[in-house]
Design a protein around this motif. Structure first.
Motif, PDB file in Angstrom:
ATOM      1  N   MET A  38      14.664 -10.998 -17.949  1.00  0.00           N
ATOM      2  CA  MET A  38      14.210 -11.666 -16.731  1.00  0.00           C
ATOM      3  C   MET A  38      14.119 -10.699 -15.559  1.00  0.00           C
ATOM      4  O   MET A  38      13.293 -10.886 -14.664  1.00  0.00           O
ATOM      5  N   LEU A  39      14.937  -9.654 -15.556  1.00  0.00           N
ATOM      6  CA  LEU A  39      14.824  -8.643 -14.510  1.00  0.00           C
ATOM      7  C   LEU A  39      13.496  -7.903 -14.634  1.00  0.00           C
ATOM      8  O   LEU A  39      12.789  -7.677 -13.632  1.00  0.00           O
ATOM      9  N   VAL A  40      13.127  -7.525 -15.860  1.00  0.00           N
ATOM     10  CA  VAL A  40      11.827  -6.893 -16.085  1.00  0.00           C
ATOM     11  C   VAL A  40      10.711  -7.871 -15.752  1.00  0.00           C
ATOM     12  O   VAL A  40       9.692  -7.501 -15.136  1.00  0.00           O
ATOM     13  N   PHE A  41      10.862  -9.131 -16.154  1.00  0.00           N
ATOM     14  CA  PHE A  41       9.890 -10.176 -15.827  1.00  0.00           C
ATOM     15  C   PHE A  41       9.651 -10.245 -14.318  1.00  0.00           C
ATOM     16  O   PHE A  41       8.501 -10.281 -13.858  1.00  0.00           O
ATOM     17  N   CYS A  42      10.729 -10.249 -13.547  1.00  0.00           N
ATOM     18  CA  CYS A  42      10.596 -10.335 -12.088  1.00  0.00           C
ATOM     19  C   CYS A  42       9.860  -9.127 -11.532  1.00  0.00           C
ATOM     20  O   CYS A  42       8.996  -9.262 -10.651  1.00  0.00           O
ATOM     21  N   PRO A  51       9.325 -20.207 -29.332  1.00  0.00           N
ATOM     22  CA  PRO A  51      10.646 -19.863 -28.779  1.00  0.00           C
ATOM     23  C   PRO A  51      11.128 -20.842 -27.715  1.00  0.00           C
ATOM     24  O   PRO A  51      12.333 -21.116 -27.618  1.00  0.00           O
ATOM     25  N   LEU A  52      10.203 -21.390 -26.912  1.00  0.00           N
ATOM     26  CA  LEU A  52      10.610 -22.341 -25.883  1.00  0.00           C
ATOM     27  C   LEU A  52      11.177 -23.607 -26.512  1.00  0.00           C
ATOM     28  O   LEU A  52      12.197 -24.136 -26.052  1.00  0.00           O
ATOM     29  N   PHE A  53      10.546 -24.097 -27.578  1.00  0.00           N
ATOM     30  CA  PHE A  53      11.087 -25.277 -28.247  1.00  0.00           C
ATOM     31  C   PHE A  53      12.401 -24.945 -28.952  1.00  0.00           C
ATOM     32  O   PHE A  53      13.309 -25.787 -29.028  1.00  0.00           O
ATOM     33  N   ALA A 110       7.325 -22.422 -16.694  1.00  0.00           N
ATOM     34  CA  ALA A 110       8.300 -22.869 -17.690  1.00  0.00           C
ATOM     35  C   ALA A 110       9.374 -21.818 -17.925  1.00  0.00           C
ATOM     36  O   ALA A 110      10.571 -22.139 -17.979  1.00  0.00           O
ATOM     37  N   VAL A 111       8.963 -20.538 -18.051  1.00  0.00           N
ATOM     38  CA  VAL A 111       9.976 -19.505 -18.295  1.00  0.00           C
ATOM     39  C   VAL A 111      10.813 -19.264 -17.037  1.00  0.00           C
ATOM     40  O   VAL A 111      12.010 -18.961 -17.128  1.00  0.00           O
ATOM     41  N   GLU A 112      10.208 -19.383 -15.849  1.00  0.00           N
ATOM     42  CA  GLU A 112      11.004 -19.301 -14.623  1.00  0.00           C
ATOM     43  C   GLU A 112      11.978 -20.459 -14.533  1.00  0.00           C
ATOM     44  O   GLU A 112      13.121 -20.295 -14.095  1.00  0.00           O
ATOM     45  N   ALA A 113      11.532 -21.643 -14.953  1.00  0.00           N
ATOM     46  CA  ALA A 113      12.384 -22.829 -14.873  1.00  0.00           C
ATOM     47  C   ALA A 113      13.617 -22.683 -15.751  1.00  0.00           C
ATOM     48  O   ALA A 113      14.735 -23.004 -15.328  1.00  0.00           O
ATOM     49  N   ILE A 158       4.453 -11.092 -19.449  1.00  0.00           N
ATOM     50  CA  ILE A 158       5.285 -11.850 -18.529  1.00  0.00           C
ATOM     51  C   ILE A 158       5.697 -13.167 -19.187  1.00  0.00           C
ATOM     52  O   ILE A 158       6.811 -13.677 -18.977  1.00  0.00           O
ATOM     53  N   ILE A 159       4.809 -13.725 -19.998  1.00  0.00           N
ATOM     54  CA  ILE A 159       5.110 -14.954 -20.727  1.00  0.00           C
ATOM     55  C   ILE A 159       5.932 -14.656 -21.977  1.00  0.00           C
ATOM     56  O   ILE A 159       6.892 -15.374 -22.298  1.00  0.00           O
ATOM     57  N   PHE A 160       5.569 -13.593 -22.697  1.00  0.00           N
ATOM     58  CA  PHE A 160       6.222 -13.303 -23.968  1.00  0.00           C
ATOM     59  C   PHE A 160       7.650 -12.797 -23.815  1.00  0.00           C
ATOM     60  O   PHE A 160       8.548 -13.203 -24.564  1.00  0.00           O
ATOM     61  N   LEU A 161       7.891 -11.889 -22.861  1.00  0.00           N
ATOM     62  CA  LEU A 161       9.204 -11.261 -22.771  1.00  0.00           C
ATOM     63  C   LEU A 161      10.339 -12.267 -22.545  1.00  0.00           C
ATOM     64  O   LEU A 161      11.383 -12.171 -23.197  1.00  0.00           O
ATOM     65  N   PRO A 162      10.210 -13.247 -21.626  1.00  0.00           N
ATOM     66  CA  PRO A 162      11.295 -14.230 -21.511  1.00  0.00           C
ATOM     67  C   PRO A 162      11.532 -15.002 -22.805  1.00  0.00           C
ATOM     68  O   PRO A 162      12.678 -15.313 -23.155  1.00  0.00           O
ATOM     69  N   ALA A 163      10.444 -15.321 -23.527  1.00  0.00           N
ATOM     70  CA  ALA A 163      10.607 -15.994 -24.817  1.00  0.00           C
ATOM     71  C   ALA A 163      11.350 -15.095 -25.796  1.00  0.00           C
ATOM     72  O   ALA A 163      12.234 -15.550 -26.542  1.00  0.00           O
TER      73      ALA A 163
END
Length: 845
Positions: A220-224, A421-423, A106-109, A277-282
């Motif tokens: 997202m750079l850190v996520f990657c 955060p996603l919603f 979902a966060v990648e999407a 990895i899930i939290f940081l994009p949010a």
């Protein structure tokens, strides 16, 4: 709102004159979306991003249904609704789907959908890779989920601990489906991460230096980077357990020198960074939404970026946090406990920055739905963080370990830290992609139902856990005294479902997707994704001068739409975007992008079929699907990097840039370096496994073999293959095609002979992979090197074929450069592996 923002200068038009209408027509032709059945071949980020998000939401709903069934079962004691076998499958599938098929995808999407527009690019640098990653995820994920309807769903928990999941205790195919399916889906996630990282580093708008990047791009750079380093560990874990189940290689069987604890180390080295990895994009989404909703710039931008990087770094020191009860030495536990507490510091920095930004608003604005979800995120995530500090304290953790207290903590962190955060992002960015915004009234209903339901469902679990209720039990006795708390949790779960249902109704009523601009910049935000767009993205690629260009460069949107900035046309009738330098984002070259094609879909179908059919022990049919994947990838890459050796195009402002690039400046070079990082992480996990198993039975690790003559011969052949590839590169530079071809052919032969000699020497020395964990580890390292021989061999043959077809030249040499990077890495990896296998037992003995 834009009028209230200080202006730091003009937009610095690179071309103040209107552009001819023919340029717009060329863009529309080049970026036309396929229709009918060919719509399945779509590759542009907007379409793929929407498909990605839709599929991730589908898995969210499916996992939610499984959760409702579990909560209904636990509503009252001694409930006969679900038996223990099905319940084991339900909680395993719920956790697996939420973590692997919803959260990370979902966060990648969202990043695939938003990042190109946020960076001022027309698309990501590898559109077909995005399509491949999506189709692989969708096909593999749907087949995996459907296993529950055939009674083949895994039942060992979403972490699949051996020996419970070994062949002795789980002989059916259920565990194999998890191992091969999840390993395959993680490969898809890594492919997406490489795509996003190259896009962030090399396709930013001119002027978007690193200190002007949106926080979301930094996140997202850190996520990657975290995906590239962490996910290989779980791939190695699943590979070793599947080798044990399929070929009796005893990595986790204690009687033959194995260690079940190895699985936990590998899994949690991936599993705890995955929380961040899930939290940081949010958190990155929150950092983008709050400034737009308050009209104030993000307070402490440099500190927020530093906090994001620090969180990513510290997250890799926390995996032992999950292993306090496994008998690890106290000193190791103390380091993990300290790291678990330290990671709260950078997280708190972000929270205080968000609060300060809200406080810095010059006037109070009406509270909109996105901000409601963000406030809900503040409450739930901070509470989850507080309980996280509690379980970081070793004596307390030993008391609540594997109880419902941990279930409550996990959901407060993940649901509160990611779903809310996603919603908020759905409601905030919907006008970006839809001609109609979502309903404020329905949005408020959705939020309050989800927020109240979540706390009603999970807050009581703290008390059921403290009262001793263990995780993963399918029923309980009335005498335990957990009745009221469990009933409350079940009622709360249905409130959450009602809130999600209201959101779906809102989506059906108001979501009207468009490839062009949606409802517009209704929030008055300052970042580039709110520029007018069409199927081709932005009309022209802007030069920016600040972090909030729409606030600081008056008239920028009109200038971009008029085509007055860079690349206002489709050079040579091709889809294209601008590649800029990694640090200061100055124009480097024009990247021609591939258009729609069947090859990514067919390659994904072949890859998914290969892994899934191996699960069902159908090697011949699996081989056919593997061949389909290879042929599709070959066809996909055959048209890449083609055209005249030198073609300069006008991009505006009197600048002409080449339509190609070779060497270290090419985007493909950056992607290969990241792929090598993935391979190095996998190899590092294998080396860790080898050394960890030595600690389990050091006396059995004696060197076996007839001296060191075979290793030296193998090493010489490996090093010789690398020298031959250097010779091939010299032939390419000198225009001597025959030298290039025979050098690559000899290099393939030399590398294959090196690995063959190594494997043969071990076999003749009496080593058998089923005999002990030591011998299994030796063959795992040799087998991994053999896989690289196959990869390098295919890449070498592909390079030779392109040379024969006249598609390889000094200017168009990306395929050779990519082959050389992987080749030299493979040689270095092989030499290190041989040194470990042959030297370590002798030195340690």
């Amino acid at each position: 709102m834009a009028d209230s923002q200080p202006s730091s200068g003009s937009s610095q038009l690179p071309n103040p004159l209107p552009r001819p209408d023919g340029e717009l027509e060329s863009l529309q032709r080049a970026w036309r979306r396929p229709t009918g059945w060919r719509a399945l071949t779509v590759v542009n980020n907007t379409s793929i991003g929407l498909l990605y998000i839709g599929t991730a939401l589908l898995f969210f709903l499916l996992a939610g249904v499984l959760a409702l069934i579990m909560r209904t079962q636990l509503a009252v004691p001694d409930n006969p609704l679900v038996g223990h076998a099905l319940y084991n499958q339900l909680f395993t599938m719920h956790g697996t789907v939420m973590m692997f098929l919803f959260a990370v995808p979902a966060v990648e999407a969202v990043a695939v959908l938003l990042l190109p527009n946020m960076l001022g690019a027309r698309d990501l640098p590898f559109p077909r890779l995005s399509a491949y990653a999506y189709w692989a995820y969708a096909i593999g994920g749907l087949v995996f989920f459907c296993s529950i309807f055939a009674g083949l769903a895994p039942d060992g928990g979403w972490f699949m601990y051996p020996p419970l999941t070994s062949a002795a205790y789980s002989p059916a195919l259920n565990a194999d489906l998890w191992l091969l399916g999840i390993g395959f889906i993680e490969i898809s996630a890594i492919a997406g991460a490489i795509e996003l990282a190259v896009g962030i580093l090399r396709t930013r708008a001119p002027g978007m230096t690193l200190d002007r990047m949106p926080v979301y791009a930094w996140v997202m750079l850190v996520f990657c980077g975290m995906v590239i380093i962490a996910f290989p560990a779980v791939i190695v874990a699943t590979m070793l357990l599947e080798l044990e189940r399929a070929f009796d290689m005893p990595f986790f069987i204690v009687e033959r020198g194995g260690a079940p604890l190895l699985w936990q180390h590998l899994f949690w080295f991936f599993g705890h960074p995955e929380v961040y990895i899930i939290f940081l994009p949010a958190a990155g989404m929150v950092s983008m939404i709050i400034p737009a909703m308050t009209g104030a710039r993000l307070v402490g931008y440099p500190l927020v970026v530093a906090a994001v990087v620090g969180t990513g770094f510290l997250s890799f020191g926390l995996w032992v946090h999950h292993m306090y009860a496994t008998g690890i030495p106290p000193l190791s536990l103390s380091f993990a406990s300290a790291a678990s507490m330290a990671v709260s510091v950078p997280t708190a920095m972000q929270v205080f920055a968000w609060i300060a930004t809200i406080a810095a608003a010059t006037r109070l604005r009406p509270l909109k739905t996105p901000m409601l979800f963000i406030l809900g995120f503040f409450f739930t995530f901070v509470l989850g963080g507080l309980t996280g500090v509690m379980v970081a304290v070793i004596p307390f953790d030993l008391q609540v370990h594997d109880t419902y207290f941990v279930v409550a903590h996990l959901h407060y962190v993940l649901f509160g830290g990611m779903v809310f955060p996603l919603f908020a992002a759905f409601y905030y960015w919907m006008p970006f992609i839809s001609t109609r915004a979502l309903s404020e009234r329905l949005g408020r209903w959705s939020f309050w139902l989800m927020f109240a339901g979540f706390n009603l469902a999970f807050f009581p679990m703290h008390f059921t856990g403290l009262a001793g209720m263990p995780r993963r039990v399918y029923t309980y006795a009335d005498s335990q005294g957990w009745n009221a708390l469990n009933l409350a949790s079940t009622v709360g779960a249905y409130f959450i479902a009602a809130g999600v249902l209201v959101f779906l109704v809102d989506l059906i009523r108001n979501f009207r997707p468009t490839l062009g601009s949606g409802a517009g910049n209704v929030w008055g935000a300052g970042t580039l994704e709110w520029l007018p767009t069409d199927a081709y993205g932005v009309r022209s690629v802007p030069r920016i001068t600040s972090r909030e260009p729409l606030w600081d460069q008056p008239g920028l949107a009109a200038e971009v739409e008029a085509g007055r900035h860079f690349l206002p046309h489709a050079p040579a009738g091709l889809r294209s975007t601008l590649v800029t330098s990694a640090v200061d984002a100055e124009p480097d070259y024009v990247l021609a992008l591939p258009g729609p094609a069947w090859s990514p879909l067919l390659a994904a179908l072949g890859t998914a079929g290969f892994f899934l059919l191996l699960t069902f022990k159908l090697p011949m049919l699996a081989g056919a699907f593997g061949l389909l994947a290879i042929v599709s990838l070959w066809r996909w890459l055959w048209d890449a990097d083609t055209g005249p050796d030198r073609m300069d195009v006008d991009i505006g402002a009197g600048l002409r840039l080449p339509l190609t690039c070779a060497g270290s400046g090419a985007h493909s070079w950056w992607a290969m370096i990241m792929l090598v990082m993935v391979c190095a992480s996998i190899f590092g996990s294998l080396v860790f496994s080898y050394l960890f198993l030595w600690t389990a039975s050091p006396g059995k690790w004696s060197p076996v073999g007839s001296g060191l003559s075979w290793p030296w011969m193998s090493a010489a052949l490996l090093a010789g293959s690398s020298a031959l590839l250097v010779l091939a590169g010299r032939g390419l530079r000198q225009g001597r095609r025959s030298r290039l071809r025979w050098s690559i052919a000899l290099a393939i032969t030399s590398m294959a002979a090196a690995v063959g000699l190594e494997a043969l020497a071990h076999w003749q020395a009496g080593l058998r992979p089923q005999a002990s964990a030591y011998e299994a580890s030796v063959y795992a390292l040799v087998g991994w090197q053999a896989a690289f021989v196959a990869f390098c061999g295919l890449m070498g043959l592909f390079t030779i074929a392109r040379s024969v077809a006249g598609r390889l030249s000094l200017a168009r040499r990306s395929c050779f450069d990519s082959t050389a990077i992987l080749w030299h890495y493979s040689v270095a990896q092989g030499l290190l592996g041989m040194g470990l296998i042959h030297a370590f037992p002798r030195l340690a003995g």
